[in-house]
Design a protein around this motif. Structure first.
Motif, PDB file in Angstrom:
ATOM      1  N   GLY A   1       0.596  -1.446  -0.237  1.00  0.00           N
ATOM      2  CA  GLY A   1      -0.205   0.056  -0.021  1.00  0.00           C
ATOM      3  C   GLY A   1       0.580   1.692   0.016  1.00  0.00           C
ATOM      4  O   GLY A   1       1.773   1.147   0.079  1.00  0.00           O
ATOM      5  N   GLY A   2       0.199   2.496  -0.268  1.00  0.00           N
ATOM      6  CA  GLY A   2       0.819   3.804   0.188  1.00  0.00           C
ATOM      7  C   GLY A   2       0.323   4.695   1.101  1.00  0.00           C
ATOM      8  O   GLY A   2      -1.045   4.307   1.252  1.00  0.00           O
ATOM      9  N   LEU A   3       0.903   5.894   1.036  1.00  0.00           N
ATOM     10  CA  LEU A   3       0.163   7.016   2.373  1.00  0.00           C
ATOM     11  C   LEU A   3       0.052   7.996   1.660  1.00  0.00           C
ATOM     12  O   LEU A   3       0.979   8.831   0.446  1.00  0.00           O
ATOM     13  N   PHE A   4      -1.210   8.168   1.459  1.00  0.00           N
ATOM     14  CA  PHE A   4      -1.596   9.326   0.829  1.00  0.00           C
ATOM     15  C   PHE A   4      -2.025  11.114   1.136  1.00  0.00           C
ATOM     16  O   PHE A   4      -2.492  11.217   2.356  1.00  0.00           O
ATOM     17  N   LEU A   5      -1.488  11.574   1.164  1.00  0.00           N
ATOM     18  CA  LEU A   5      -1.019  12.923   1.530  1.00  0.00           C
ATOM     19  C   LEU A   5      -1.533  14.122   0.503  1.00  0.00           C
ATOM     20  O   LEU A   5      -1.531  14.342  -0.408  1.00  0.00           O
ATOM     21  N   HIS A   6      -3.184  14.489   1.363  1.00  0.00           N
ATOM     22  CA  HIS A   6      -3.710  15.891   0.642  1.00  0.00           C
ATOM     23  C   HIS A   6      -3.018  17.028   1.615  1.00  0.00           C
ATOM     24  O   HIS A   6      -3.266  17.169   2.889  1.00  0.00           O
ATOM     25  N   TRP A   7      -2.510  18.054   1.113  1.00  0.00           N
ATOM     26  CA  TRP A   7      -1.463  19.364   1.902  1.00  0.00           C
ATOM     27  C   TRP A   7      -1.378  20.184   0.860  1.00  0.00           C
ATOM     28  O   TRP A   7      -1.355  19.843  -0.328  1.00  0.00           O
TER      29      TRP A   7
END
Length: 626
Positions: free
Chosen positions: A69-75
């Motif tokens: 999986g991955g880490l999703f960064l809304h920033w």
């Protein structure tokens, strides 16, 4: 048993060679996969560009296929407290102590392999967290993207850049985030960035600038398509310019792209079983993207909602149990740090996942095209998934996410001979037996609150007839009934929406039959998500037997299959026959779902002549224990 299925992905192709070796007794449990086969394409561009009808095999996909999986960064600019001035936001980010190493470390705690940075987002002010020569929206002087790519690469992770297609939020919050005048002056012609055509041109230019500057970027995560991109052949140009980049699309299965992502699906039972809402058949690269905070926005809005550990871990594990990548979204603050509840979950996940990591990484979902024990709904309210090692398909894992109300767990063995069962966390031997196509674990208790994992060692499959052919009373062109028994999960039988419809097995001579095994095509959801999105799986059926293929007599079995994912089994009273006919009378999708109503597709079907039995050593051990 039938030959193992053939696949057209590098990892799957090597795995199936080992499956064959194990079944034929050519190797033991410790044997590693053979080296990936090399493509015969004449150039990197040829290998990268080929995409018809689905780009199922390409060297660029290897990293994603090996990821959990991955880490999703809304920033971005509208991260609370929102900024309207690009320079002021950049200064606050830097002065707050932002460092790429923090995000990389948090991604490692979650046991993810990639990060998706979403700053150029329609709801976050279209901020480009990198220097750009193209005017039109916020662009920072500091190269946050470049720093993140470098930091991730040093730890073996990749960064994928989110790109939006959508200008509709250009004035959200009463501020105009897009500068059409500046971009028009740059282009020497009038371009309105608030239109899809104009924004498509602007973002198109940004794709190429990013590709020029960041050769170590992993690729792009596309939030839906833009007609300008498509008319200018953007995706093919990306593959030509950066053959190692991957492309993912949100909620749209665009053939040329490597992966389809499925956003924040809910409504399934149990709530954590995310793959029930996935509609894409493997080996197509598939991703589930979901928020870790239980409530709130995709980005930091000033709040610190709780993270539901059972829901989040359940989603991660059920996705792994279906070979679906889990893209987990957390809400970074302006300085990059996560709110306390998310930071605490990451710390917890780091230590929690370590002891069971071998059951999630380097595995595929069990009960599907890769083989493995049956996942899903078990006895007495139990529910979970199974995984199977890519390196050694005789090493399998059972993840019990919802324990049974009793001390006994029963799982269909899918024809695998069981050799041993242990607790993955403790290594303790588990009391078990195998008969009637079922692996039974007994004396269970002390269930983990999130995921009890059993390691199951098998010794290949047993009792499955070989040389069986199939034919159907109806089929679509290119998807004949013979595809249901050809050993290839990339071919399938399609009944042409004909019901009732028959699938007939010819055993070539009179043989004992005990059950029918089915892997239906996993290209629809597993429950009624809406009136127009429902399950295209078998509901009511009958089974007939014949010695001559003409006289069928009365049905020997009538029943109903559940609308569940993974391997399904129809048990029969043991009989000797040459022909077996499965009559499908109805499927689960209602008439309101015109796409899937009466649709039936079967990847593979087979006949079991006998149930698998434990290995000789296991049987001896069980006898002595009793």
């Amino acid at each position: 048993m039938p030959p193992p299925p053939t696949f057209r992905t590098r990892g799957a192709a090597t795995m199936v060679l080992l499956v064959l070796a194990v079944v034929l007794g050519l190797t033991g449990p410790s044997t590693a996969l053979p080296a990936p086969r090399q493509s015969v394409a004449t150039s990197a561009v040829d290998k990268a560009v080929a995409a018809s009808p689905r780009d199922l095999e390409n060297p660029r996909q290897e990293f994603l296929r090996n990821s959990v999986g991955g880490l999703f960064l809304h920033w971005g600019l509208r991260t609370a407290p929102a900024h309207t001035d690009c320079t002021a936001w950049e200064n606050d980010v830097t002065n707050g102590g932002w460092t790429p190493d923090y995000w990389v470390r948090e991604a490692q705690k979650l046991h993810t392999q990639y990060l998706v940075l979403a700053s150029f987002h329609s709801r976050l002010g279209y901020a480009r967290a990198w220097p750009s020569d193209i005017p039109g929206s916020c662009s920072t002087q500091r190269d946050f993207l470049g720093e993140l790519i470098t930091a991730a690469k040093s730890k073996g992770l990749k960064v994928i850049l989110y790109m939006t297609d959508d200008p509709q939020w250009h004035a959200e919050g009463g501020h105009e985030w897009l500068d059409s005048a500046a971009y028009s002056a740059y282009k020497g012609t009038n371009v309105d960035l608030t239109t899809r055509e104009g924004f498509g041109q602007y973002s198109y230019d940004n794709f190429f600038e990013v590709m020029d500057r960041y050769p170590d970027l992993g690729g792009f995560w596309i939030d839906n398509d833009n007609a300008y991109w498509e008319s200018h052949d953007l995706y093919r140009q990306i593959y030509e310019k950066r053959p190692h980049y991957t492309l993912s699309n949100n909620n749209e299965d665009t053939p040329i792209m490597d992966m389809v992502s499925n956003e924040q699906k809910t409504g399934m039972t149990p709530a954590y079983d995310y793959p029930q809402a996935v509609y894409t058949a493997q080996p197509r690269l598939t991703e589930a993207d979901f928020k870790l905070p239980s409530t709130g926005a995709w980005w930091y809005d000033g709040s610190d909602p709780a993270v539901d550990r059972k829901l989040t871990l359940g989603r991660l594990i059920t996705n792994a149990g279906s070979s679906v990548k889990a893209l987990m979204a957390e809400t970074a603050q302006v300085n990059g740090k996560f709110p306390a509840n998310q930071a605490a979950f990451n710390d917890f996940a780091e230590s929690y996942l370590d002891p069971i990591w071998q059951s999630l990484h380097g595995t595929e979902g069990g009960g599907y095209m890769y083989g493995g024990l049956k996942p899903g709904f078990w006895n007495d309210g139990a529910h979970g998934v199974t995984t199977i090692s890519r390196a050694n398909p005789n090493r399998q894992y059972v993840h019990v996410l919802t324990p049974p109300t009793t001390s006994t767990l029963r799982i269909r063995d899918n024809g695998y001979r069981i050799a041993s069962v242990t607790s993955l966390r403790t290594g303790a031997a588990i009391s078990w037996s195998q008969s009637g196509g079922v692996l039974t674990l007994t004396g269970l208790g002390d269930w983990d609150p999130y995921d009890t994992v059993f390691k199951v060692t098998t010794a290949g499959r047993q009792g499955i007839l070989t040389g069986v052919t199939t034919s159907a009373s109806a089929s679509t062109s290119g998807h004949a009934g013979s595809a249901a028994a050809d050993g290839d999960h990339l071919t399938y039988w399609d009944s042409d929406k004909t019901l009732p419809v028959d699938l007939t097995f010819d055993l070539c001579s009179v043989k004992r039959v005990r059950y029918i095994g089915l892997n239906q095509r996993e290209d629809s959801v597993a429950y009624a998500r809406s009136a127009t999105e429902q399950s295209a799986r078998i509901k009511d059926y009958k089974v007939y037997l014949s010695d001559d293929g003409s006289d069928w007599g009365s049905a020997v079995k009538t029943g109903q299959l559940p609308s569940h994912r993974g391997i399904q089994v129809i048990d029969l009273t043991a009989a000797d026959t040459r022909y077996v006919r499965l009559e499908i009378d109805s499927t689960w999708a209602a008439a309101t779902d015109t796409t899937r109503h009466q649709r039936l597709r079967i990847d593979e079907a087979w006949i079991g002549r006998a149930y698998a039995t434990p290995t000789a050593r296991a049987a001896l051990d069980i006898g002595q224990a009793r």
